[in-house]
Design a protein around this motif. Structure first.
Motif, PDB file in Angstrom:
ATOM      1  N   ILE A  18      33.375  51.839  47.710  1.00  0.00           N
ATOM      2  CA  ILE A  18      33.580  50.494  46.804  1.00  0.00           C
ATOM      3  C   ILE A  18      32.780  50.428  45.431  1.00  0.00           C
ATOM      4  O   ILE A  18      32.889  49.801  44.376  1.00  0.00           O
ATOM      5  CB  ILE A  18      33.716  49.084  47.681  1.00  0.00           C
ATOM      6  CG1 ILE A  18      35.091  49.886  48.638  1.00  0.00           C
ATOM      7  CG2 ILE A  18      34.244  48.031  46.919  1.00  0.00           C
ATOM      8  CD1 ILE A  18      34.483  48.288  49.968  1.00  0.00           C
ATOM      9  N   LYS A  21      33.122  52.937  42.473  1.00  0.00           N
ATOM     10  CA  LYS A  21      34.333  52.367  42.148  1.00  0.00           C
ATOM     11  C   LYS A  21      34.399  51.670  41.390  1.00  0.00           C
ATOM     12  O   LYS A  21      35.742  51.114  40.346  1.00  0.00           O
ATOM     13  CB  LYS A  21      35.635  53.005  42.970  1.00  0.00           C
ATOM     14  CG  LYS A  21      36.104  53.981  43.777  1.00  0.00           C
ATOM     15  CD  LYS A  21      36.498  54.874  42.798  1.00  0.00           C
ATOM     16  CE  LYS A  21      37.163  56.146  43.524  1.00  0.00           C
ATOM     17  NZ  LYS A  21      37.787  57.014  43.182  1.00  0.00           N
ATOM     18  N   THR A  22      33.741  50.449  41.904  1.00  0.00           N
ATOM     19  CA  THR A  22      34.077  49.023  41.111  1.00  0.00           C
ATOM     20  C   THR A  22      33.104  48.648  40.378  1.00  0.00           C
ATOM     21  O   THR A  22      32.909  47.362  39.585  1.00  0.00           O
ATOM     22  CB  THR A  22      34.556  48.038  41.856  1.00  0.00           C
ATOM     23  OG1 THR A  22      33.762  48.176  42.813  1.00  0.00           O
ATOM     24  CG2 THR A  22      35.939  48.810  43.166  1.00  0.00           C
ATOM     25  N   ARG A  27      39.189  47.170  41.155  1.00  0.00           N
ATOM     26  CA  ARG A  27      39.129  46.677  42.413  1.00  0.00           C
ATOM     27  C   ARG A  27      39.673  48.217  42.876  1.00  0.00           C
ATOM     28  O   ARG A  27      40.307  49.562  42.720  1.00  0.00           O
ATOM     29  CB  ARG A  27      40.417  45.933  43.161  1.00  0.00           C
ATOM     30  CG  ARG A  27      40.267  45.159  41.876  1.00  0.00           C
ATOM     31  CD  ARG A  27      39.867  43.992  42.626  1.00  0.00           C
ATOM     32  NE  ARG A  27      39.221  42.408  41.167  1.00  0.00           N
ATOM     33  CZ  ARG A  27      39.938  41.669  41.867  1.00  0.00           C
ATOM     34  NH1 ARG A  27      41.290  41.295  41.448  1.00  0.00           N
ATOM     35  NH2 ARG A  27      39.998  40.487  40.731  1.00  0.00           N
ATOM     36  N   SER A  59      36.829  40.270  47.908  1.00  0.00           N
ATOM     37  CA  SER A  59      38.329  41.170  47.588  1.00  0.00           C
ATOM     38  C   SER A  59      39.327  40.015  46.973  1.00  0.00           C
ATOM     39  O   SER A  59      38.969  38.954  47.117  1.00  0.00           O
ATOM     40  CB  SER A  59      38.655  40.952  49.187  1.00  0.00           C
ATOM     41  OG  SER A  59      39.192  39.957  50.149  1.00  0.00           O
ATOM     42  N   TYR A  68      36.250  45.166  45.831  1.00  0.00           N
ATOM     43  CA  TYR A  68      35.705  45.237  45.006  1.00  0.00           C
ATOM     44  C   TYR A  68      34.094  44.439  45.028  1.00  0.00           C
ATOM     45  O   TYR A  68      33.651  43.778  46.030  1.00  0.00           O
ATOM     46  CB  TYR A  68      36.342  44.613  43.629  1.00  0.00           C
ATOM     47  CG  TYR A  68      35.621  43.539  43.306  1.00  0.00           C
ATOM     48  CD1 TYR A  68      37.090  42.471  43.987  1.00  0.00           C
ATOM     49  CD2 TYR A  68      35.081  42.136  42.688  1.00  0.00           C
ATOM     50  CE1 TYR A  68      37.015  41.187  44.041  1.00  0.00           C
ATOM     51  CE2 TYR A  68      34.692  41.146  42.873  1.00  0.00           C
ATOM     52  CZ  TYR A  68      36.181  40.476  43.751  1.00  0.00           C
ATOM     53  OH  TYR A  68      36.932  38.577  43.719  1.00  0.00           O
ATOM     54  N   ASP A  70      30.206  43.064  42.943  1.00  0.00           N
ATOM     55  CA  ASP A  70      29.726  42.623  41.631  1.00  0.00           C
ATOM     56  C   ASP A  70      28.499  42.766  41.861  1.00  0.00           C
ATOM     57  O   ASP A  70      27.925  43.445  42.511  1.00  0.00           O
ATOM     58  CB  ASP A  70      29.834  41.293  41.468  1.00  0.00           C
ATOM     59  CG  ASP A  70      29.224  40.259  42.424  1.00  0.00           C
ATOM     60  OD1 ASP A  70      28.087  40.406  43.482  1.00  0.00           O
ATOM     61  OD2 ASP A  70      28.954  38.630  42.919  1.00  0.00           O
TER      62      ASP A  70
END
Lengths: 145, 145
Positions: A18, A21-22, A27, A59, A68, A70
């Motif tokens: 995750i 990817k994000t 997402r 989520s 995702y 931060d």
DNA sequence: CAAATAAAAGACAAAAGACTCTTTTATTTT
DNA sequence: AAAATAAAAGAGTCTTTTGTCTTTTATTTG
């Protein structure tokens, strides 16, 4: 079994996936994650729900929803994942499973194992979740069986 | 769970107990061992049967029978116990549970974990089963919960 | 040889961990 | 508002680990 539970292994692989990817926005859905890390989809869903409740990932429901992370999460240590799933046994548990093993009341291998537990702890506390994003996106590191 | 399976924890505690009790000759029965290490008797019996078959301890039936170890066993490394019970996963397994994780195809934490696996291996290979007899007999080290 | 002793073996049972499937809830888009 | 999307939640299954109980086999001692 390895050092961590199967659940914890899935959790770490999923969070790495995750994160990679994000990190730049967007997402990623549960199906793509499950495929990306070779894990059973519904089982992984439960693990991710738990991680989400505990703030280790984020989520969003609905279209364009998914999981995702931060910036703050990218800087969290791996120990956050492990503690959320397996608790802190790995940091404090006795090598022989003795409940009252301690400095004053040590099991035979207490002192020898302290060094190992410490090293595991240092590794998990000083390594950041986002640290592998580049290697993963370049294909240098791998999350599939 | 800790680094080792419960079975392996019982195995190590039992072997230490037998070693400390029988290094100077004599035998010790399953009941005394189970009491001495706080373990379920019949479950432990199975574990000891297995260890005996694999040569990690010795056993004799009948009156004055029981479990014991000889000089050669006292000099065997702890890894003999662990490998007999848990196999060698702890020495070679990937931290994230990836089957094909290797130097050429590493998982993200492969290199970090190599150091830990190595340290565990060194500890288990260089520590002898008989090494704790004195501490155990003096009550300096402990095997009970 | 008979009785006593103690491990070996086998058949179960309970608990925990790993995994599946279905329904519900929240969000977005049209 | 309706339809579509995607996570959340819940119920239930399968497998492995852990633990119990009973019977058998081997050995020793009198």
């Amino acid at each position: 079994m390895g050092i961590f539970s199967k659940t914890c292994e899935y959790a770490m692989r999923a969070v790495f996936f995750i994160a990679a990817k994000t990190a730049d926005g967007g997402r990623v859905g549960i199906k793509e994650i499950a495929t990306g890390i070779d894990s059973p989809e519904h089982f992984l869903a439960k693990i991710l729900q738990d991680l989400s409740r505990r703030g280790v990932i984020q989520s969003a429901k609905g279209p364009n929803g998914g999981f995702y992370v931060d910036e703050a999460i990218l800087n969290m240590p791996l120990s956050s994942i492990v503690e959320a799933v397996d608790g802190n046994d790995i940091f404090i548990g006795c090598g022989l499973g003795l409940e009252y093993c301690s400095e004053e009341n040590p099991c035979p291998i207490h002192h020898e194992f302290k060094a190992i537990r410490n090293q595991i702890q240092v590794l998990l506390k000083t390594t950041k979740i986002g640290e592998f994003n580049e290697d993963l996106n370049l294909g240098i590191a791998v999350l599939k069986k």
